[in-house]
Structures are given as structure tokens and as C-alpha cells.
Scaffold this motif. Structure first.
Motif, PDB file in Angstrom:
ATOM      1  N   VAL A 139      -9.481 -14.716  13.820  1.00 39.75           N
ATOM      2  CA  VAL A 139      -9.179 -14.241  12.463  1.00 39.75           C
ATOM      3  C   VAL A 139      -7.692 -14.460  12.200  1.00 39.75           C
ATOM      4  O   VAL A 139      -6.921 -14.788  13.120  1.00 39.75           O
ATOM      5  N   ALA A 140      -7.308 -14.273  10.965  1.00 42.79           N
ATOM      6  CA  ALA A 140      -5.894 -14.271  10.585  1.00 42.79           C
ATOM      7  C   ALA A 140      -5.517 -12.839  10.230  1.00 42.79           C
ATOM      8  O   ALA A 140      -6.202 -12.180   9.449  1.00 42.79           O
ATOM      9  N   VAL A 141      -4.448 -12.353  10.810  1.00 42.20           N
ATOM     10  CA  VAL A 141      -3.988 -10.976  10.580  1.00 42.20           C
ATOM     11  C   VAL A 141      -2.638 -11.056   9.876  1.00 42.20           C
ATOM     12  O   VAL A 141      -1.693 -11.672  10.394  1.00 42.20           O
ATOM     13  N   LYS A 142      -2.571 -10.424   8.742  1.00 43.17           N
ATOM     14  CA  LYS A 142      -1.318 -10.402   7.984  1.00 43.17           C
ATOM     15  C   LYS A 142      -0.711  -9.011   8.114  1.00 43.17           C
ATOM     16  O   LYS A 142      -1.348  -8.011   7.760  1.00 43.17           O
ATOM     17  N   VAL A 143       0.532  -8.957   8.611  1.00 46.62           N
ATOM     18  CA  VAL A 143       1.193  -7.695   8.905  1.00 46.62           C
ATOM     19  C   VAL A 143       2.409  -7.559   8.010  1.00 46.62           C
ATOM     20  O   VAL A 143       3.216  -8.494   7.884  1.00 46.62           O
ATOM     21  N   LEU A 144       2.531  -6.413   7.371  1.00 50.29           N
ATOM     22  CA  LEU A 144       3.694  -6.147   6.535  1.00 50.29           C
ATOM     23  C   LEU A 144       4.950  -6.132   7.381  1.00 50.29           C
ATOM     24  O   LEU A 144       4.965  -5.607   8.492  1.00 50.29           O
ATOM     25  N   HIS A 145       6.032  -6.708   6.882  1.00 52.52           N
ATOM     26  CA  HIS A 145       7.294  -6.722   7.627  1.00 52.52           C
ATOM     27  C   HIS A 145       7.746  -5.299   7.940  1.00 52.52           C
ATOM     28  O   HIS A 145       7.583  -4.376   7.140  1.00 52.52           O
ATOM     29  N   ALA A 146       8.335  -5.172   9.089  1.00 53.96           N
ATOM     30  CA  ALA A 146       8.755  -3.834   9.545  1.00 53.96           C
ATOM     31  C   ALA A 146       9.794  -3.228   8.618  1.00 53.96           C
ATOM     32  O   ALA A 146       9.804  -2.012   8.374  1.00 53.96           O
ATOM     33  N   HIS A 147      10.679  -4.046   8.050  1.00 48.96           N
ATOM     34  CA  HIS A 147      11.744  -3.483   7.215  1.00 48.96           C
ATOM     35  C   HIS A 147      11.241  -3.041   5.848  1.00 48.96           C
ATOM     36  O   HIS A 147      12.009  -2.486   5.071  1.00 48.96           O
ATOM     37  N   LEU A 148       9.959  -3.305   5.523  1.00 49.91           N
ATOM     38  CA  LEU A 148       9.409  -2.895   4.231  1.00 49.91           C
ATOM     39  C   LEU A 148       8.604  -1.597   4.309  1.00 49.91           C
ATOM     40  O   LEU A 148       8.218  -1.057   3.281  1.00 49.91           O
ATOM     41  N   ILE A 149       8.323  -1.096   5.527  1.00 50.48           N
ATOM     42  CA  ILE A 149       7.403   0.037   5.627  1.00 50.48           C
ATOM     43  C   ILE A 149       8.046   1.340   5.194  1.00 50.48           C
ATOM     44  O   ILE A 149       7.352   2.342   5.024  1.00 50.48           O
ATOM     45  N   ARG A 150       9.363   1.385   5.027  1.00 43.86           N
ATOM     46  CA  ARG A 150       9.995   2.615   4.559  1.00 43.86           C
ATOM     47  C   ARG A 150       9.677   2.889   3.092  1.00 43.86           C
ATOM     48  O   ARG A 150       9.761   4.026   2.643  1.00 43.86           O
ATOM     49  N   ASP A 151       9.335   1.833   2.329  1.00 44.90           N
ATOM     50  CA  ASP A 151       8.998   2.020   0.911  1.00 44.90           C
ATOM     51  C   ASP A 151       7.547   2.490   0.844  1.00 44.90           C
ATOM     52  O   ASP A 151       6.612   1.688   0.864  1.00 44.90           O
ATOM     53  N   ARG A 152       7.369   3.810   0.760  1.00 45.48           N
ATOM     54  CA  ARG A 152       6.012   4.353   0.796  1.00 45.48           C
ATOM     55  C   ARG A 152       5.177   3.886  -0.380  1.00 45.48           C
ATOM     56  O   ARG A 152       3.974   3.668  -0.255  1.00 45.48           O
ATOM     57  N   ARG A 153       5.853   3.747  -1.541  1.00 43.49           N
ATOM     58  CA  ARG A 153       5.092   3.276  -2.708  1.00 43.49           C
ATOM     59  C   ARG A 153       4.596   1.855  -2.486  1.00 43.49           C
ATOM     60  O   ARG A 153       3.461   1.501  -2.850  1.00 43.49           O
ATOM     61  N   LEU A 154       5.437   1.013  -1.869  1.00 49.14           N
ATOM     62  CA  LEU A 154       5.030  -0.361  -1.602  1.00 49.14           C
ATOM     63  C   LEU A 154       3.856  -0.396  -0.632  1.00 49.14           C
ATOM     64  O   LEU A 154       2.894  -1.149  -0.817  1.00 49.14           O
ATOM     65  N   VAL A 155       3.905   0.449   0.397  1.00 52.09           N
ATOM     66  CA  VAL A 155       2.815   0.492   1.367  1.00 52.09           C
ATOM     67  C   VAL A 155       1.529   0.961   0.698  1.00 52.09           C
ATOM     68  O   VAL A 155       0.453   0.390   0.905  1.00 52.09           O
ATOM     69  N   THR A 156       1.661   2.005  -0.134  1.00 53.23           N
ATOM     70  CA  THR A 156       0.470   2.535  -0.803  1.00 53.23           C
ATOM     71  C   THR A 156      -0.158   1.492  -1.712  1.00 53.23           C
ATOM     72  O   THR A 156      -1.388   1.306  -1.738  1.00 53.23           O
ATOM     73  N   ARG A 157       0.674   0.801  -2.453  1.00 55.24           N
ATOM     74  CA  ARG A 157       0.135  -0.206  -3.364  1.00 55.24           C
ATOM     75  C   ARG A 157      -0.402  -1.406  -2.597  1.00 55.24           C
ATOM     76  O   ARG A 157      -1.338  -2.076  -3.044  1.00 55.24           O
ATOM     77  N   PHE A 158       0.191  -1.724  -1.453  1.00 52.43           N
ATOM     78  CA  PHE A 158      -0.334  -2.792  -0.597  1.00 52.43           C
ATOM     79  C   PHE A 158      -1.776  -2.481  -0.199  1.00 52.43           C
ATOM     80  O   PHE A 158      -2.669  -3.324  -0.294  1.00 52.43           O
ATOM     81  N   LEU A 159      -1.989  -1.245   0.224  1.00 50.94           N
ATOM     82  CA  LEU A 159      -3.331  -0.847   0.638  1.00 50.94           C
ATOM     83  C   LEU A 159      -4.287  -0.812  -0.552  1.00 50.94           C
ATOM     84  O   LEU A 159      -5.445  -1.233  -0.445  1.00 50.94           O
ATOM     85  N   SER A 160      -3.808  -0.325  -1.694  1.00 52.83           N
ATOM     86  CA  SER A 160      -4.667  -0.244  -2.872  1.00 52.83           C
ATOM     87  C   SER A 160      -5.085  -1.637  -3.346  1.00 52.83           C
ATOM     88  O   SER A 160      -6.237  -1.874  -3.686  1.00 52.83           O
ATOM     89  N   GLU A 161      -4.137  -2.546  -3.356  1.00 49.14           N
ATOM     90  CA  GLU A 161      -4.457  -3.915  -3.804  1.00 49.14           C
ATOM     91  C   GLU A 161      -5.418  -4.587  -2.831  1.00 49.14           C
ATOM     92  O   GLU A 161      -6.301  -5.335  -3.233  1.00 49.14           O
ATOM     93  N   ALA A 162      -5.232  -4.326  -1.542  1.00 47.53           N
ATOM     94  CA  ALA A 162      -6.137  -4.906  -0.555  1.00 47.53           C
ATOM     95  C   ALA A 162      -7.558  -4.411  -0.774  1.00 47.53           C
ATOM     96  O   ALA A 162      -8.528  -5.160  -0.622  1.00 47.53           O
ATOM     97  N   ARG A 163      -7.689  -3.116  -1.110  1.00 45.97           N
ATOM     98  CA  ARG A 163      -9.038  -2.603  -1.399  1.00 45.97           C
ATOM     99  C   ARG A 163      -9.642  -3.333  -2.599  1.00 45.97           C
ATOM    100  O   ARG A 163     -10.842  -3.597  -2.640  1.00 45.97           O
TER     101      ARG A 163
END
Length: 624
Positions: free
Chosen positions: A83-107
């Protein structure tokens, strides 16, 4: 923070095990806080995930890296499914809104089940770092294929599949916002060609911040400047039509090998999207069909409402632009032996030397009968003979879904005839006959006839008629001039004389076109200040409404000082009231030199001139 032990499986020791491609990390103890930033503090690269396990998949090697994350090839730990696994960059995980929207868009992406969209298998988090598990694709990106201009057929095939993917996404309310060659992946087909897979859906949407706020803290850019729609450049709300704009840019690049808008700085590119009109692909690359170029121009319209409404509409337009235009129906004058007049029929070409003529009514000629034909082709007329070879009755036509009629085979199969037939059918001109040498007598006769037709801007002089000539006389004189000049076309004249004949015919045609029509004539007479011609037009039925319309057009072109014309008219009225008729006539003429279509000045001038000549003035009803 606890850092797991590192184990290298390579036979040769490495001086720096952190960079080893086969590095395996032992799972951390339960409850341990594996902070990605702490890894960097320990001298470890938080983006080097080789050998780490994300869910049921162990990372094998890095496939690619972008502004949002890194894509890894991974294998299932039990069944070795890749499979191909796409991982969010480590320096972006502090932006909680970005993480939340990443998960929402993936859904949201899980709703899009389409052959041209990369499939999403799983979505999960590992120590606060989200990742997507997607199908592993083996092939190449469109960016690597499109190093040179692609053939129009291949470009349209790929763009059509891109449109299919966009249609599926837009149906679920997902806007890509970062369509570009690097996000289009190509899977080779067994029988040739490619299947398109669209990647990174919704990533640009994830980075959509409120207007005026740029996510500079994360180091990312909202879209790719070269492919951003004008509304995207200006921070205005966007919908699926922004993706269609990017598809137009992509199509231009595939067909020409260049981008439509470039610049030395991203801001310069964004400004070009906002201000510059889209270029024509066929003007840059002659191999691009003009119809296809027009489709791309519409897709890249500045206003979203001027583009195609849907991706499906764009797809249909792209494919329609490559379809060859159907051959125009032919008009055929067919004459049978003994017939008084030819019969005009419509038809089409059938094969190399065949025609099929439509006949809804009447009986067709018998099979094997020869008929005389005069074909009206796009490039000119061609006379020939055809033989009837078959009939198609109304009943047969209904069964075969065609029109009833009969088929003809052209009897002349010589190479010269076929060449002429093909050229005229394609719209080319007939072959120019080779002129015979001109004799001195014919040259002298043509020279004498041409002396009667002068050039210049005075069309009355071209026809040799008076400037107040009736319209019937003008038309009659034009017919006579053509009767004299047209036979000269068939005579063997020198090129210089032949050019003068054509020029004289053109001038006669121009004179008839202008002077044979009352409204065009009155505007021509106004240019000449030909008052006699203006009165002739009024007497022959030019209405006051038509005169005023002609006057408005004349004044808009000439920009004459109407105030002075009114002043001269008032002066003439004052002189006439005092009995100074000659001074009044001169004042009226001065007004008409400025505004020759001034109806009141014309009427006063006409009546006063008739009075001074001692003849009764025409009735007032002449100007209706």
C-alpha cells in the motif's frame, strides 16, 4: 521521553544507523510518549519512517515528499499486501485545526469510489500524527510523461479521465484545488494507453484559511500558482469550476509543452491569472486543432460563470473538438436523357467514386442508367456523368435507419478528375486554366473597353451616371457594365490586363451595392455633399425615420459641429423673412455642407432653389 532501540539488518555496518534504509525500530513500551519533536532533539529525523509500523503496515521506502506530507511504500506485516501510506509532516501536527480538517477531508474521500480516483483504505493516527492508507500505484506521473507536447488525441484521452474524476469528486462536494501534472498518476494498460488516477484530493481545501490569512506558520502554499483560478488567486470563494480552470491550464500544457501563464515570481503568475487573457494553444503549437484551443480558452475564462458548468460538460466539449466535422451535404443537379430541366437533389459522398442522393418523392432513375450531373461542391462546381447502381426504398431506409434514395457511381475515374473532385470537395479552388497567349487585337479591344470604367471614390463616375440618376438607371447601367466586362475573363489576356478587369468588376459591384440601395446611397451622397442625390433618394421613397438613422450614423463618424449648422439655418430663415433669397439660399447651403442630412435644411434649400429658378417646388409629401 523513551526512544526505542534501533536495529540494523544490513550485513555491512553503517557509520550513521539513523540513515540506514533497513532500519527497524522496536515498538515503544506501553504508555511511552514518543514525541516527534523529541526525536529531532535526539538527532533523529522524524521524517525517516523506514521500518516503523503504522497500524498493520510497516514502512519500506519513501516514494515522494510534498508540502503536506510524505508518501511511503508499506507492506502489511502478515499478508505482505503493498500500500501507499501518506503521513502528515511532523512539524504540522501542532496545528490542531489542520489535523482535524485533514481527518475530516479524508473521511469525505471515502465517499468517492471511482476508477480514476486513488482509493483510500484506512485513516488512522499514530502518536498524534495522522496518516492515510491508500492503494499503491505503479506507473508514472503525468509530469514525467508531459515533458514534450502530447498528441491531441492522447491529451484529450487523459483530460477526459481527469474530468471523470472531477465529476465524481464534485458530486460529493469535494473540490481538488491543486490539480496539476504531479497530482495525476498514469497506470499503463495492457493494450496500450493509460488509466488516470487523481491524487491528493482535498489537500488544498485543507489549507483554506479565511480570506486575508495565509498559513505562513506551516510553510505551505494554497495551491500551485501556475494552476490557480482567478478567484482562488484573489481569495474569493471557489467551487468545482476552479478545478475546471486548472484542467484548462493542464490541457494547454499537455498540448503545447508550456504553461499559459508564467513569471519570475509567484505573485507575477497570480497577477497574470487575474489580468491576462488566456492564450490560444493552436497559435503557439500549430498541431493543436483550433476547436480544441477554443475549448481550453473557455475553460480558462476569468469569470467562473463563463466556464463550463460541470466537468462532464468540459469532457464532452474536449471530445467533440476532436471529432472530424461531418462532410457537408452535396447539392447535385441531375439531368436524365430527354428531360427538359435538371432535378436538384441533396446527397453525400459514398466511397471513393460514389454518391448517394436522397429522394423522398418520385421514382429514381432505373439501375444502370447514365445521368448527367453537375456537382455543387464546397470549392466550386464540377460536371460529370454517373451511373445508377442501386435503389434504397422507403421501407429499406426505415430498416437501415437512413434516408431513401439511390446510389451513383461516377463514370470518370481518371487521375485528373479524381484530383479535381477531391480538391473541390475539400473546399479548395478549381485549378486555374493555363491562359493561351494573348493576341494584340484582343489586348487592344480589352484596353478600349476598360477605358470606360474609371476608378476613384466617386461611384457615380464608375458607372458613368449622373449624380441624381434614378435607382433603376443605376441598376441597369451596372448590368450593362457587367455584360461588357465578364466576357473579358474568358479571353487570353496578359496578367496586368486581367487584374484590371477584375478590379473594374469589383468597382462595378461596389457601385451597385452602394448606389442601388437607398440608405447606403444617401450616406454616400452625404460624404460627397451631393444634394441632388439626396433629394433623389427622398423622392424615391426614403422615409424620414430612415433618413434620421442614416444621419445619426453619419454624424457619429464625422463628428461635425451641429451648432454651426443650426446657426446657418437660422441665418437663412432670417434672410428669407427679409426677402434676401440668394443670401438665404447660400446660408442653407452652408448648413448642408456641415450637416448634409439635416431634413429641415434640405427642404428649405429645395423649395428656395425652385423658387429662384422660377419653377414650382416639389410637393411637401415627397419627403415622407
Amino acid at each position: 521521553m523513551q526512544v526505542p532501540a534501533l536495529h540494523c539488518s544490513c550485513a555491512t555496518p553503517h557509520p550513521d544507523r539513523v540513515q540506514c534504509p533497513t532500519l527497524i525500530r522496536e515498538p515503544a513500551a506501553p504508555g511511552a510518549d514518543l514525541g516527534w519533536e523529541a526525536l529531532g532533539a535526539q538527532g533523529l529525523d522524524p521524517e525517516n519512517l523506514t521500518g516503523q509500523q503504522f497500524g498493520s503496515f510497516r514502512m519500506v521506502r519513501e516514494l515522494g515528499r510534498g508540502g503536506m506530507g510524505t508518501v511511503w511504500l508499506a507492506e502489511h506485516v502478515l499478508i505482505q499486501k503493498r500500500v501507499a501510506v501518506k503521513v502528515l509532516h511532523a512539524h504540522l501536527i501542532r496545528d490542531r485545526r489542520l489535523v482535524t480538517r485533514f481527518l475530516s477531508e479524508a473521511r469525505t474521500l471515502t465517499l468517492i469510489q471511482h476508477p480514476n480516483v486513488v482509493s483510500l483504505f484506512d485513516l488512522n493516527m499514530r502518536e498524534g500524527r495522522p496518516y492515510l492508507v491508500m492503494e499503491y500505484l505503479e506507473g508514472q506521473s503525468l509530469a514525467s510523461l508531459a515533458q514534450e507536447p502530447l498528441a491531441p488525441a492522447l491529451a484529450v484521452e487523459l483530460l477526459s479521465q481527469v474530468c471523470d474524476a472531477l465529476s465524481a469528486a464534485h458530486a460529493h462536494g469535494v473540490v481538488h484545488r491543486d490539480l496539476k501534472p504531479a497530482n495525476v498518476f498514469l497506470l499503463p494498460r495492457e493494450k496500450g494507453g493509460y488509466r488516470v488516477k487523481l491524487l491528493d484530493f482535498g489537500i488544498a481545501k485543507l489549507l483554506s484559511y479565511p480570506a486575508g490569512v495565509m498559513p505562513t506558520q506551516s510553510g505551505t502554499l494554497l495551491g500551485t500558482p501556475e494552476f490557480m483560478a482567478p478567484e482562488q488567486c484573489s481569495g474569493a470563494p471557489v467551487d468545482g469550476r476552479a478545478d475546471l480552470y486548472a484542467a484548462g491550464v493542464l490541457g494547454y500544457q499537455l498540448l503545447t509543452g508550456q504553461l499559459p501563464f508564467t513569471g519570475s515570481h509567484p505573485a507575477e503568475v497570480l497577477l497574470a491569472h487575474l489580468m491576462k487573457p488566456p492564450p490560444l494553444a493552436h497559435a503557439h503549437h500549430p498541431g493543436v486543432p483550433e476547436a480544441l484551443s477554443r475549448v481550453l480558452v473557455r475553460a480558462m475564462a476569468k469569470k467562473p460563470e463563463d466556464r463550463f458548468a460541470t466537468a462532464e460538460a468540459l469532457r464532452q466539449a474536449l471530445q467533440e473538438a476532436l471529432r472530424p466535422a461531418p462532410p457537408p451535404p452535396l447539392t447535385v443537379h441531375m439531368r436524365r436523357k430527354g428531360a427538359d430541366a435538371p432535378r436538384v437533389l441533396r446527397g453525400e459522398r459514398a466511397g471513393r467514386l460514389g454518391l448517394f442522393l436522397y429522394m423522398e418523392e418520385g421514382a429514381p432513375p432505373p439501375v444502370l442508367e447514365d445521368v448527367a450531373l453537375r456537382l455543387q461542391l464546397p470549392g466550386g462546381e464540377l460536371s460529370c456523368t454517373g451511373q445508377v447502381v442501386r435503389h434504397v426504398s422507403a421501407e429499406q431506409a426505415r430498416a437501415w435507419h437512413m434516408a431513401p434514395g439511390f446510389g451513383l457511381e461516377l463514370r470518370d475515374s481518371s487521375p485528373d478528375f479524381l484530383h479535381t473532385f477531391e480538391r473541390l470537395l475539400a473546399g479548395g479552388p478549381p485549378a486555374a486554366p493555363v491562359p493561351a497567349p494573348a493576341s494584340a487585337l484582343e489586348e487592344a479591344r480589352a484596353e478600349a473597353l476598360l477605358r470606360n470604367f474609371r476608378g476613384g471614390t466617386d461611384l457615380y463616375a464608375v458607372l458613368g451616371v449622373a449624380k441624381d440618376a434614378p435607382t433603376d438607371a443605376i441598376r441597369r447601367r451596372a448590368r450593362e457594365a457587367r455584360a461588357v466586362l465578364e466576357p473579358l475573363r474568358g479571353q487570353p489576356l496578359s496578367p496586368a490586363l486581367r487584374q484590371r478587369v477584375e478590379a473594374a468588376l469589383a468597382r462595378v459591384g461596389e457601385a451597385l451595392h452602394t448606389l442601388g440601395h437607398l440608405e447606403r446611397r444617401v450616406e454616400h451622397d452625404a460624404q460627397l455633399r451631393n444634394l441632388e442625390g439626396l433629394l433623389r433618394c427622398l423622392s424615391e421613397g426614403l422615409t424620414v425615420t430612415a433618413l434620421e438613422q442614416c444621419r445619426a450614423r453619419f454624424l457619429s463618424r464625422q463628428r461635425v459641429p451641429q451648432g454651426r449648422a443650426t446657426l446657418y439655418l437660422a441665418t437663412g430663415l432670417a434672410f428669407a423673412a427679409q426677402g434676401e433669397l440668394h443670401q438665404a439660399l447660400e446660408a442653407y447651403e452652408q448648413a448642408l455642407r456641415i450637416d448634409p442630412l439635416h431634413l429641415e435644411a434640405l427642404k428649405r434649400w429645395r423649395m428656395l432653389r425652385a423658387q429662384l429658378r422660377g419653377t414650382p417646388a416639389p410637393a411637401e409629401g415627397a419627403a415622407r
